[in-house]
Design a protein around this motif. Sequence first.
Motif, PDB file in Angstrom:
ATOM      1  N   HIS A  35       0.826  -1.210   0.000  1.00  9.78           N
ATOM      2  CA  HIS A  35       0.000   0.000   0.000  1.00  9.78           C
ATOM      3  C   HIS A  35       0.858   1.257   0.000  1.00  9.78           C
ATOM      4  CE1 HIS A  35      -4.071  -1.538   0.139  1.00  9.78           C
ATOM      5  NE2 HIS A  35      -3.589  -2.554   0.840  1.00  9.78           N
ATOM      6  N   SER A  38       1.387   2.052  -3.459  1.00 12.70           N
ATOM      7  CA  SER A  38       0.145   2.145  -4.238  1.00 12.70           C
ATOM      8  C   SER A  38      -0.220   0.829  -4.911  1.00 12.70           C
ATOM      9  CB  SER A  38       0.215   3.251  -5.298  1.00 12.70           C
ATOM     10  OG  SER A  38       0.128   4.492  -4.670  1.00 12.70           O
ATOM     11  N   TRP A 284       8.595   0.309   7.271  1.00 12.06           N
ATOM     12  CA  TRP A 284       8.515   1.655   6.706  1.00 12.06           C
ATOM     13  C   TRP A 284       9.888   2.098   6.205  1.00 12.06           C
ATOM     14  CZ3 TRP A 284       6.238   6.336   9.934  1.00 12.06           C
ATOM     15  CH2 TRP A 284       5.863   7.335   9.059  1.00 12.06           C
ATOM     16  N   ALA A 288      10.884   3.307   2.424  1.00 18.73           N
ATOM     17  CA  ALA A 288      11.159   4.725   2.207  1.00 18.73           C
ATOM     18  C   ALA A 288      12.572   4.985   1.708  1.00 18.73           C
ATOM     19  CB  ALA A 288      10.908   5.502   3.494  1.00 18.73           C
TER      20      ALA A 288
ATOM     21  N   LEU B   8      13.057  12.551   5.812  1.00 21.62           N
ATOM     22  CA  LEU B   8      11.667  12.836   6.181  1.00 21.62           C
ATOM     23  C   LEU B   8      10.755  12.744   4.970  1.00 21.62           C
ATOM     24  CD1 LEU B   8      12.049  15.758   8.719  1.00 21.62           C
ATOM     25  CD2 LEU B   8      11.509  13.356   9.151  1.00 21.62           C
ATOM     26  N   GLY B  10      11.101  10.848   2.378  1.00 20.30           N
ATOM     27  CA  GLY B  10      10.853   9.439   2.080  1.00 20.30           C
ATOM     28  C   GLY B  10       9.728   8.886   2.928  1.00 20.30           C
ATOM     29  N   LEU B  11       9.768   9.214   4.218  1.00 21.82           N
ATOM     30  CA  LEU B  11       8.723   8.729   5.109  1.00 21.82           C
ATOM     31  C   LEU B  11       7.372   9.342   4.738  1.00 21.82           C
ATOM     32  CD1 LEU B  11      10.534   8.804   8.552  1.00 21.82           C
ATOM     33  CD2 LEU B  11      10.126   6.861   7.071  1.00 21.82           C
ATOM     34  N   THR B  14       5.769   7.790   1.438  1.00 20.91           N
ATOM     35  CA  THR B  14       5.251   6.437   1.620  1.00 20.91           C
ATOM     36  C   THR B  14       4.022   6.435   2.514  1.00 20.91           C
ATOM     37  OG1 THR B  14       6.986   6.240   3.285  1.00 20.91           O
ATOM     38  CG2 THR B  14       7.346   5.135   1.200  1.00 20.91           C
ATOM     39  N   LEU B  15       4.010   7.288   3.543  1.00 18.66           N
ATOM     40  CA  LEU B  15       2.851   7.326   4.435  1.00 18.66           C
ATOM     41  C   LEU B  15       1.631   7.861   3.692  1.00 18.66           C
ATOM     42  CD1 LEU B  15       2.210   6.683   7.376  1.00 18.66           C
ATOM     43  CD2 LEU B  15       2.324   9.124   7.830  1.00 18.66           C
ATOM     44  N   ASN B  17       1.016   7.533   0.531  1.00 15.80           N
ATOM     45  CA  ASN B  17       0.512   6.446  -0.307  1.00 15.80           C
ATOM     46  C   ASN B  17      -0.305   5.452   0.512  1.00 15.80           C
ATOM     47  OD1 ASN B  17       1.384   7.201  -2.777  1.00 15.80           O
ATOM     48  ND2 ASN B  17       3.322   6.101  -2.663  1.00 15.80           N
ATOM     49  N   LEU B  18       0.146   5.206   1.738  1.00 16.49           N
ATOM     50  CA  LEU B  18      -0.519   4.222   2.597  1.00 16.49           C
ATOM     51  C   LEU B  18      -1.944   4.645   2.884  1.00 16.49           C
ATOM     52  CD1 LEU B  18       0.096   1.634   4.215  1.00 16.49           C
ATOM     53  CD2 LEU B  18       0.628   3.078   6.145  1.00 16.49           C
ATOM     54  N   ARG B  21      -6.074   5.240  -1.635  1.00 19.58           N
ATOM     55  CA  ARG B  21      -6.438   3.979  -2.282  1.00 19.58           C
ATOM     56  C   ARG B  21      -5.348   3.618  -3.289  1.00 19.58           C
ATOM     57  NH1 ARG B  21     -11.019   1.578  -1.323  1.00 19.58           N
ATOM     58  NH2 ARG B  21     -10.769   0.091  -3.000  1.00 19.58           N
ATOM     59  N   SER B  22      -5.079   2.314  -3.411  1.00 17.42           N
ATOM     60  CA  SER B  22      -4.052   1.900  -4.360  1.00 17.42           C
ATOM     61  C   SER B  22      -4.582   2.033  -5.782  1.00 17.42           C
ATOM     62  CB  SER B  22      -3.644   0.453  -4.094  1.00 17.42           C
ATOM     63  OG  SER B  22      -4.721  -0.389  -4.417  1.00 17.42           O
ATOM     64  N   VAL B  23      -3.654   2.083  -6.734  1.00 12.26           N
ATOM     65  CA  VAL B  23      -4.062   2.282  -8.122  1.00 12.26           C
ATOM     66  C   VAL B  23      -4.241   0.952  -8.858  1.00 12.26           C
ATOM     67  CG1 VAL B  23      -2.959   4.519  -8.291  1.00 12.26           C
ATOM     68  CG2 VAL B  23      -1.668   2.472  -8.838  1.00 12.26           C
ATOM     69  N   THR B  24      -4.099  -0.162  -8.153  1.00  9.72           N
ATOM     70  CA  THR B  24      -4.171  -1.468  -8.794  1.00  9.72           C
ATOM     71  C   THR B  24      -5.533  -1.691  -9.456  1.00  9.72           C
ATOM     72  OG1 THR B  24      -2.718  -2.317  -7.104  1.00  9.72           O
ATOM     73  CG2 THR B  24      -3.905  -3.926  -8.408  1.00  9.72           C
ATOM     74  N   HIS B  26      -8.143  -4.370 -10.438  1.00  8.85           N
ATOM     75  CA  HIS B  26      -8.404  -5.749 -10.009  1.00  8.85           C
ATOM     76  C   HIS B  26      -9.002  -6.515 -11.174  1.00  8.85           C
ATOM     77  CE1 HIS B  26      -7.634  -4.965  -5.713  1.00  8.85           C
ATOM     78  NE2 HIS B  26      -7.869  -3.733  -6.109  1.00  8.85           N
ATOM     79  N   ASP B  29     -11.497  -9.735 -11.415  1.00  9.67           N
ATOM     80  CA  ASP B  29     -12.707  -9.487 -10.634  1.00  9.67           C
ATOM     81  C   ASP B  29     -13.491  -8.307 -11.186  1.00  9.67           C
ATOM     82  OD1 ASP B  29     -11.881 -11.515  -8.950  1.00  9.67           O
ATOM     83  OD2 ASP B  29     -10.651 -10.140  -7.773  1.00  9.67           O
TER      84      ASP B  29
END
Lengths: 322, 172
Positions: A35, A38, A284, A288, B8, B10-11, B14-15, B17-18, B21-24, B26, B29
């Motif tokens: 996640h 993404s 994390w 990162a 900072l 980088g963190l 990523t946070l 993105n967390l 919603r992911s861009v995958t 599906h 399905d």
Amino acid sequence: MADVIDAVLRCLVVLGVFMVVPLVIGQMEHKAMAHMQSRVGPMEAGGFHGWAQLVADGVKFVQKESITPVAADRRVFELAPAVALAPYLVALLAIPLGPFFGQGNLIGQDLDLGLFFVLAAMSVGVLGTLMGGLGSGNKYSYIGGMRVAAQLMSYELPMVLAAASVAMAAGSLSLIRIADAWEPWWLLAQLPGMVVFFVAGLAELQRPPFDAPLADAELVMGPLTEYGGMRFAMFLLAEYAGILVLAALTTVLFLGGWAGPFSDDIGWLWTLVKVMAVAFLVIWARVAYPRLREDQVNSLAWKVLVPVALAQVTLTTVLVVA
Amino acid sequence: MTYGKGLLQGLRVTLKNLTRRSVTAHYPDVEPDLPARSRGVIALQEENCTSCMLCARECPSWCITIDSHKETIPATTEGGRDRSQNVLDTFDIDYSLCMYCSICIEVCPFDALHWSPEFAYAEGDIADLTHDMNRLREWMWTVPAPQALDPGAEPSKELSSWEAKAAQEEAE
């Protein structure tokens, strides 16, 4: 007789934790990392959001052929995964989980030298990877093994210094007494030590961004190149068990272990929550940060972490004496 | 303070993105949301085809095979001339060769070929990737309606002339 049952029961509980929590951390890594990038990670195995992915992986590993290269040092090669995995189980025996509904502290065996014991066991775990690197009869493995050795030498010192700072502040090497002596203002006073301990722990586990020994772009898979099947799975399990031990140690030493509301009853739950939070930090950091170059790995240890750890020890000394 | 900034960042990235919603997509399905003119598979409107062979000749990968014969249509009036018409026997597209360049569709003078957005026609045997006339005709049902004209745009000449002709016939 009651003593024997008690001991067996404690061992079984520790073994259960050892088999389950690393898998939970592994699954968390799958999903959290996905996640953060993404993606969604495993979605099929087990039906609900791929919860059984690691079980499926385990089944796959069991089915695979166990191969020992002709050029390998057979004994060393075959023993290495066990040497990598077992020490973490041993270390886990001496790490306290905290009070369990007023039944006393949940721990395999309380040792007066607990901290010393756990740190020693963790270092032995790294030797497993080193054995794999030198015993594989493969150049990539060999270079990876040398890097493991260099990393182990560099990061052992700051890690032990940071841990010594807490032990000095608490006036004990017993993990239970260290966590009991913990006070909230230590979060600030021991902050540099905590950072050093955590970073050095990451490096000791060869977790990204300190995975220069594995560095798949340059060394295939470093010391693990020649491994497959169950032996490879044991190395993987050792990695996650290592994360568990590191997170548990960070929790007990620097985050007060089971300190929290109603800690007499659900102290063990507080410890688990903190352990999972630290494990999340480990994941994390992996997502990162890009991998450090080999020279950067070593200069970080000697030029940054060791001085900071020494300063922390000095600060703690002043605080304790004053 | 440029040293810690990257750490900072980088963190933070990523946070962030967390929490999103992911861009995958599906896919098995959920059917993908394809653009209107996706090049999925080529459909053949067999009735429009005059076997002129333009598509087969222009195809850069030689994946179209056409075979036809001539049929004579007897004259409808006394003393009139018989007409001859090409009738398709074979129209195969080998999708193991096709490179989806769309040249055959561009070149077809009678709009016998169309793009359909259907894409799921993988086969276990490479021979089954050659779609014959009947199968290509079936794809026709999946071809989307032409894109609507821009608001205020002139209607196409074919349509307006057809409407004018119809109106004239109505008047007579």
